[in-house]
Design an enzyme around this catalytic site. Structure first.
Site, PDB file in Angstrom:
ATOM      1  N   ASP A 125      -8.076   0.073   6.788  1.00  0.00           N
ATOM      2  CA  ASP A 125      -7.919  -1.033   7.731  1.00  0.00           C
ATOM      3  C   ASP A 125      -6.536  -0.966   8.368  1.00  0.00           C
ATOM      4  O   ASP A 125      -6.221  -1.761   9.248  1.00  0.00           O
ATOM      5  CB  ASP A 125      -8.077  -2.379   7.015  1.00  0.00           C
ATOM      6  CG  ASP A 125      -9.541  -2.757   6.795  1.00  0.00           C
ATOM      7  OD1 ASP A 125     -10.346  -2.495   7.691  1.00  0.00           O
ATOM      8  OD2 ASP A 125      -9.854  -3.308   5.725  1.00  0.00           O
ATOM      9  N   LYS A 137       0.820  -1.212   0.000  1.00  0.00           N
ATOM     10  CA  LYS A 137       0.000   0.000   0.000  1.00  0.00           C
ATOM     11  C   LYS A 137       0.856   1.265   0.000  1.00  0.00           C
ATOM     12  O   LYS A 137       0.387   2.339  -0.385  1.00  0.00           O
ATOM     13  CB  LYS A 137      -0.914   0.007   1.228  1.00  0.00           C
ATOM     14  CG  LYS A 137      -1.978  -1.065   1.240  1.00  0.00           C
ATOM     15  CD  LYS A 137      -3.192  -0.678   0.462  1.00  0.00           C
ATOM     16  CE  LYS A 137      -4.328  -1.667   0.649  1.00  0.00           C
ATOM     17  NZ  LYS A 137      -5.553  -1.254  -0.029  1.00  0.00           N
TER      18      LYS A 137
END
Length: 400
Positions: free
Chosen positions: A123, A75
């Site tokens: 998350d 990410k």
């Protein structure tokens, strides 16, 4: 469970917008931006010949994103890249002239960045990337998290100076709340999922992920024949499969999308043939993949170029973590977080299930490429599930 891609758009060319986003020019831009990151280095590509023999395939390589840009996850390539792109675009608009990445830290660009606020839901890993990107440019970041995000992951985001906002509900509830608050306050929402009318920025996030595909292809002795890539909202699976389809055309690898059975929004979308929001049930151990509403942009890509969609159980994911931590033969030990090893979990399940093995075409000539999408982003949870700390696992490889 598994299903083949039977969508009418399967094997048809990508939409022009998606081809532009995930193609060669977009990937070149990502790599050029990365070259200006002070802590950028290619992540390792590991060969696992012993595990390949056990699974009855010709070769197995794992690209280890647990080392990416100090964030421990793939990410890191997406959110921060999108933030930097958006700052440069806003600077161009206000200054009335082109602005290059080399000017990112010029007084003129920094004066623009300091007025900007970026928000996202996470998350854990995406929020860390957006927070890092905002810190790099001198902007403000507000990161929205749900109750299931551990304190360790929240702390990892906070260290980049981001403000944390806790939201009741699931990840998808957090996405909606972040978007609502951002719109009310005139902030820029940098989401890794997309919805109707909000597609370009998630496309930039996906574009950032193409860098890890480029790196892997440069290091592999031969192109892969098969890939198993995990899906949350679908962004990473779409980025990887889309870039490979544009790179290899008809010679692209067979691509399998892997979902947690408890959060299988991409699997159910593929089965229905259109985007499906699934009900929230018992949480999955694969916390970074716990998404119940697919990204529209991701599905738009996957329906064209993904070949197979499958699910894995909780025990499959934990077993994959442990298998990577305790390799056989001379294979290296790899620290994979709860979601990081889900692609391997899919491969192991496919290799041991005759119907899936035949459908995917796994044999002794198959060359598999997987992505360990995260390291131990929650070290305490990792130690609980593996029985060793990340440092102990790394020490095993260092001694080999």
């Amino acid at each position: 469970m598994f299903v083949l891609n039977t969508h009418p758009d399967y094997n048809k060319p990508l939409e022009p917008t998606d081809a532009e986003t995930l193609g060669e020019n977009g990937a070149n831009t990502v790599e050029r931006f990365l070259a200006h990151r002070t802590n950028h280095a290619e992540t390792p590509l590991h060969a696992l010949p012993a595990l390949a023999r056990e699974l009855g395939v010709g070769a197995l390589h794992v690209k280890d994103e647990g080392h990416r840009l100090g964030l421990g996850s793939f990410k890191a390539l997406g959110g921060a890249y999108a933030v930097i792109r958006l700052v440069l675009e806003e600077a161009e608009r206000r200054l009335g002239c082109p602005v290059d990445i080399t000017e990112l830290h010029s007084p003129e660009v920094m004066a623009v960045a300091v007025t900007m606020t970026f928000a996202c839901a996470t998350d854990g890993n995406h929020g860390r990337s957006v927070a890092q990107g905002a810190e790099l440019v001198g902007a403000k970041a507000l990161i929205f998290v749900h109750g299931g995000v551990s304190e360790a992951r929240v702390a990892a985001i906070s260290r980049f100076g981001a403000e944390i906002v806790r939201v009741d509900g699931t990840y998808d509830d957090t996405v909606a709340e972040a978007a609502r608050v951002a719109i009310e306050n005139g902030w820029t929402i940098v989401s890794d999922t997309s919805w109707a009318g909000y597609e370009r920025i998630p496309g930039l996030v996906m574009q950032g992920y193409t860098a890890m595909v480029r790196e892997a292809l440069r290091r592999l002795p031969e192109p892969p024949t098969h890939m198993f890539v995990q899906a949350g909202v679908g962004g990473v699976a779409a980025a990887v499969s889309g870039h490979l389809a544009l790179t290899f055309g008809d010679r692209r690898p067979t691509f399998t999308v892997v979902d947690p059975v408890r959060a299988a929004c991409i699997f159910e979308t593929a089965r229905a043939g259109h985007p499906v929001k699934i009900a929230h049930g018992e949480p999955t151990v694969m916390a970074m993949l716990e998404c119940y509403d697919p990204s529209l942009v991701a599905w738009r890509v996957l329906k064209h170029v993904a070949d197979v969609f499958m699910t894995v159980e909780e025990d499959d994911a934990i077993a994959a973590m442990n298998r990577l931590a305790r390799p056989s033969g001379h294979d290296p030990a790899i620290v994979a977080g709860e979601s990081g090893g889900a692609g391997l979990a899919g491969l192991i399940r496919a290799a041991s299930t005759p119907a899936i093995r035949a459908a995917v075409g796994l044999d002794e000539n198959a060359r598999i490429l997987l992505f360990n999408t995260e390291g131990a982003t929650d070290p305490e949870r990792y130690a609980e599930l593996v029985g060793m700390t990340p440092a102990q696992v790394c020490a095993k490889t260092n001694r080999a």
